[in-house]
Motif scaffolding. Structure first.
Motif, PDB file in Angstrom:
ATOM      1  N   PHE A 103       0.828  -1.197   0.000  1.00  0.00           N
ATOM      2  CA  PHE A 103       0.000   0.000   0.000  1.00  0.00           C
ATOM      3  C   PHE A 103       0.871   1.259   0.000  1.00  0.00           C
ATOM      4  CE2 PHE A 103      -3.682  -2.561   1.089  1.00  0.00           C
ATOM      5  CZ  PHE A 103      -4.719  -1.841   0.523  1.00  0.00           C
ATOM      6  N   GLU A 104       1.915   1.241   0.799  1.00  0.00           N
ATOM      7  CA  GLU A 104       2.794   2.406   0.874  1.00  0.00           C
ATOM      8  C   GLU A 104       3.485   2.657  -0.460  1.00  0.00           C
ATOM      9  OE1 GLU A 104       5.430   2.554   4.154  1.00  0.00           O
ATOM     10  OE2 GLU A 104       3.897   2.117   5.649  1.00  0.00           O
ATOM     11  N   ILE A 105       3.930   1.588  -1.114  1.00  0.00           N
ATOM     12  CA  ILE A 105       4.555   1.733  -2.435  1.00  0.00           C
ATOM     13  C   ILE A 105       3.551   2.294  -3.436  1.00  0.00           C
ATOM     14  CG2 ILE A 105       5.542   0.477  -4.394  1.00  0.00           C
ATOM     15  CD1 ILE A 105       7.483   0.804  -2.126  1.00  0.00           C
ATOM     16  N   PHE A 106       2.333   1.734  -3.436  1.00  0.00           N
ATOM     17  CA  PHE A 106       1.293   2.161  -4.381  1.00  0.00           C
ATOM     18  C   PHE A 106       0.968   3.638  -4.199  1.00  0.00           C
ATOM     19  CE2 PHE A 106      -3.350   2.746  -5.141  1.00  0.00           C
ATOM     20  CZ  PHE A 106      -3.328   2.646  -6.517  1.00  0.00           C
ATOM     21  N   PHE A 107       0.755   4.056  -2.950  1.00  0.00           N
ATOM     22  CA  PHE A 107       0.385   5.452  -2.724  1.00  0.00           C
ATOM     23  C   PHE A 107       1.569   6.395  -2.926  1.00  0.00           C
ATOM     24  CE2 PHE A 107      -3.486   3.712  -1.041  1.00  0.00           C
ATOM     25  CZ  PHE A 107      -4.418   4.712  -1.279  1.00  0.00           C
ATOM     26  N   SER A 108       2.791   5.909  -2.724  1.00  0.00           N
ATOM     27  CA  SER A 108       3.966   6.728  -3.027  1.00  0.00           C
ATOM     28  C   SER A 108       4.048   7.000  -4.523  1.00  0.00           C
ATOM     29  CB  SER A 108       5.241   6.024  -2.549  1.00  0.00           C
ATOM     30  OG  SER A 108       5.246   5.880  -1.136  1.00  0.00           O
ATOM     31  N   ILE A 109       3.747   5.978  -5.324  1.00  0.00           N
ATOM     32  CA  ILE A 109       3.712   6.161  -6.781  1.00  0.00           C
ATOM     33  C   ILE A 109       2.622   7.159  -7.167  1.00  0.00           C
ATOM     34  CG2 ILE A 109       3.241   5.007  -8.982  1.00  0.00           C
ATOM     35  CD1 ILE A 109       4.486   2.478  -7.767  1.00  0.00           C
ATOM     36  N   CYS A 110       1.463   7.046  -6.502  1.00  0.00           N
ATOM     37  CA  CYS A 110       0.362   7.979  -6.774  1.00  0.00           C
ATOM     38  C   CYS A 110       0.773   9.413  -6.442  1.00  0.00           C
ATOM     39  CB  CYS A 110      -0.874   7.593  -5.957  1.00  0.00           C
ATOM     40  SG  CYS A 110      -1.639   6.034  -6.443  1.00  0.00           S
ATOM     41  N   ILE A 111       1.467   9.581  -5.320  1.00  0.00           N
ATOM     42  CA  ILE A 111       1.922  10.914  -4.926  1.00  0.00           C
ATOM     43  C   ILE A 111       2.868  11.488  -5.972  1.00  0.00           C
ATOM     44  CG2 ILE A 111       3.328  12.162  -3.248  1.00  0.00           C
ATOM     45  CD1 ILE A 111       2.173  10.251  -1.113  1.00  0.00           C
ATOM     46  N   ALA A 112       3.810  10.658  -6.428  1.00  0.00           N
ATOM     47  CA  ALA A 112       4.763  11.119  -7.435  1.00  0.00           C
ATOM     48  C   ALA A 112       4.047  11.517  -8.724  1.00  0.00           C
ATOM     49  CB  ALA A 112       5.789  10.021  -7.715  1.00  0.00           C
ATOM     50  N   PHE A 113       3.093  10.680  -9.167  1.00  0.00           N
ATOM     51  CA  PHE A 113       2.370  10.947 -10.416  1.00  0.00           C
ATOM     52  C   PHE A 113       1.556  12.227 -10.325  1.00  0.00           C
ATOM     53  CE2 PHE A 113      -1.573  10.594 -12.878  1.00  0.00           C
ATOM     54  CZ  PHE A 113      -1.059  10.466 -14.156  1.00  0.00           C
ATOM     55  N   TRP A 114       0.726  12.314  -9.273  1.00  0.00           N
ATOM     56  CA  TRP A 114      -0.140  13.495  -9.162  1.00  0.00           C
ATOM     57  C   TRP A 114       0.657  14.738  -8.799  1.00  0.00           C
ATOM     58  CZ3 TRP A 114      -4.453  13.269 -11.507  1.00  0.00           C
ATOM     59  CH2 TRP A 114      -5.140  12.062 -11.596  1.00  0.00           C
ATOM     60  N   GLY A 115       1.772  14.539  -8.080  1.00  0.00           N
ATOM     61  CA  GLY A 115       2.625  15.683  -7.782  1.00  0.00           C
ATOM     62  C   GLY A 115       3.195  16.302  -9.035  1.00  0.00           C
ATOM     63  N   VAL A 116       3.644  15.470  -9.967  1.00  0.00           N
ATOM     64  CA  VAL A 116       4.162  15.966 -11.250  1.00  0.00           C
ATOM     65  C   VAL A 116       3.061  16.677 -12.019  1.00  0.00           C
ATOM     66  CG1 VAL A 116       5.077  15.277 -13.494  1.00  0.00           C
ATOM     67  CG2 VAL A 116       6.005  14.256 -11.406  1.00  0.00           C
TER      68      VAL A 116
END
Length: 413
Positions: free
Chosen positions: A388-401
């Protein structure tokens, strides 16, 4: 003596019959308040099963699902938001009922008598007719009830905009013959949800249509019904779905001169204004042609899949929160409720393609990680925490960009 047939576990037969109010008096009569099941929770798996069945039947008959994913998610979101206050306190209606019964009851009816059940059924259905009618004819009450009518679709998910126990089955049933004279059938309720002029403020019944026939609010289905509000809101954002009419009342209240006129804005019909009848003028209701296209999200299919995944994850935490509310602290409950509301809002922003949707989704994913790290939010399986932490970290990176790109290209949006 306790009711021998009262039970906390609902059988498959009872669950199915519960959906259509086909329960025996002995199955739904209880001596004490503690024996009464949580009908919403008990009905949920059966209701979801019916939604899936509706999806399959619609796909077979029409080659497409009944209603869009965006509209269904908006309905589910409204249903979830309507239940969140129950995490903190007993419902106002239950508390009020118990207080009045304990202090002002005139007589005590035997709880295990079939006559008590039948009289109560008629009394509740009669009361529901007038409450439902008031919810349409009193503006401040319509501000709450309009949420249920805001969908431009009409399927089982539409019921969740108000209650999971009100089952709408227009996808298969056209006419029930002689039963149309007595029961509030799918045909009659389709009329109630229509925004055609002939449908406005008609067919308020809960179970028995006889009340509408007696009090002059009955209307038969005689042309294609177009669903939704007379002035569609064109959004899937949950706060607008819930509260947009309250904002309209507030604006109209201050813009209307005179104390009594201001009072009328609140307590007369939604269509009233000075010089008009109590419920407004029917000719001011916009005409429909039957060719109206319901509002739908312009989001890509990939984004809709992402939204569906995030909604499913949130729904799992929502169900877990209700299941564990007795052992969770008030702080944890509050933080979880805030996260659920934040998720529903972000989903609405994404479906609406709203400005700052990427910023809000980045923030939501960050909040999820912080709640997980602090122990206020835990995945259903502890072994999946790292995933879950990996998945949401990827989401943060994507939406942050995405957020940075949006701010650079248009800093004022």
């Amino acid at each position: 003596m306790k009711n021998p047939e009262a039970q906390q576990d609902v059988s498959v037969s009872q669950g199915i019959r519960m959906m259509f109010y086909v329960m025996k008096p002995s199955e739904t009569s209880f001596q004490t308040l503690e024996e009464v099941p949580d009908y919403v929770r008990k009905a949920t798996p059966f209701f979801i099963s019916l939604m899936l069945l509706e999806l399959v039947v619609s796909w077979i008959r029409k080659g497409k699902p009944s209603g869009g994913l965006d509209d269904a998610l908006a309905s589910l979101s409204a249903g979830i938001m309507s239940r969140l206050p129950r995490l903190f306190s007993r419902s106002i209606e239950l508390t009020s009922y118990v207080y009045i019964w304990e202090n002002y009851r005139l007589i005590s009816l035997p709880w295990d008598s079939p006559w008590t059940w039948y009289l109560t059924f008629l009394g509740v259905d009669f009361g529901y007719y007038w409450f439902h009618r008031m919810a349409h004819e009193v503006n401040i009450m319509w501000a709450g009830h309009q949420t249920h009518h805001s969908s431009e679709g009409y399927n089982l998910s539409t019921a969740l905009r108000q209650s999971v126990l009100q089952i709408y089955t227009s996808w298969v049933i056209d006419n029930l013959g002689p039963l149309e004279l007595i029961l509030n059938t799918p045909s009659h309720h389709r009329v109630h949800h229509g925004r055609n002029r002939y449908c406005i403020d008609r067919n308020f019944a809960g179970t028995l249509i006889i009340w509408d026939r007696i009090f002059g609010t009955f209307e038969a289905e005689n042309e294609k019904v177009v669903y939704g509000l007379t002035h569609p809101i064109n959004t899937f954002e949950p706060f607008k779905v819930q509260f947009h009419h309250l904002v309209n009342i507030w604006t109209t209240f201050w813009a209307t001169p005179g104390f009594f006129n201001k009072f009328s804005v609140i307590f007369k019909g939604p269509g009233w204004s000075p010089g008009k009848p109590r419920l407004g003028l029917i000719e001011e209701i916009p005409e429909v042609e039957g060719k109206e296209i319901p509002f739908s999200s312009s989001a890509s299919q990939l984004l809709k899949i992402y939204v569906l995944v995030q909604f499913a994850l949130m729904l799992a935490f929502y169900e877990e929160t209700f299941a564990d509310k007795a052992v969770l602290s008030q702080v944890t409950l509050l933080l979880r409720v805030c996260f659920i509301i934040l998720t529903l809002t972000s989903i609405g922003f994404l479906l609406d393609q709203r400005r700052k949707a990427a910023v809000l989704e980045t923030f939501r994913c960050l909040v999820f990680l912080m709640l997980c790290r602090s122990g206020h939010l835990k995945p259903c399986l502890s072994s999946s925490s790292f995933a879950f932490e990996i998945f949401f970290s990827i989401c943060i990176a994507f939406w942050g960009v995405r957020s940075v790109k949006q701010l650079v290209s248009d800093p004022w949006r």
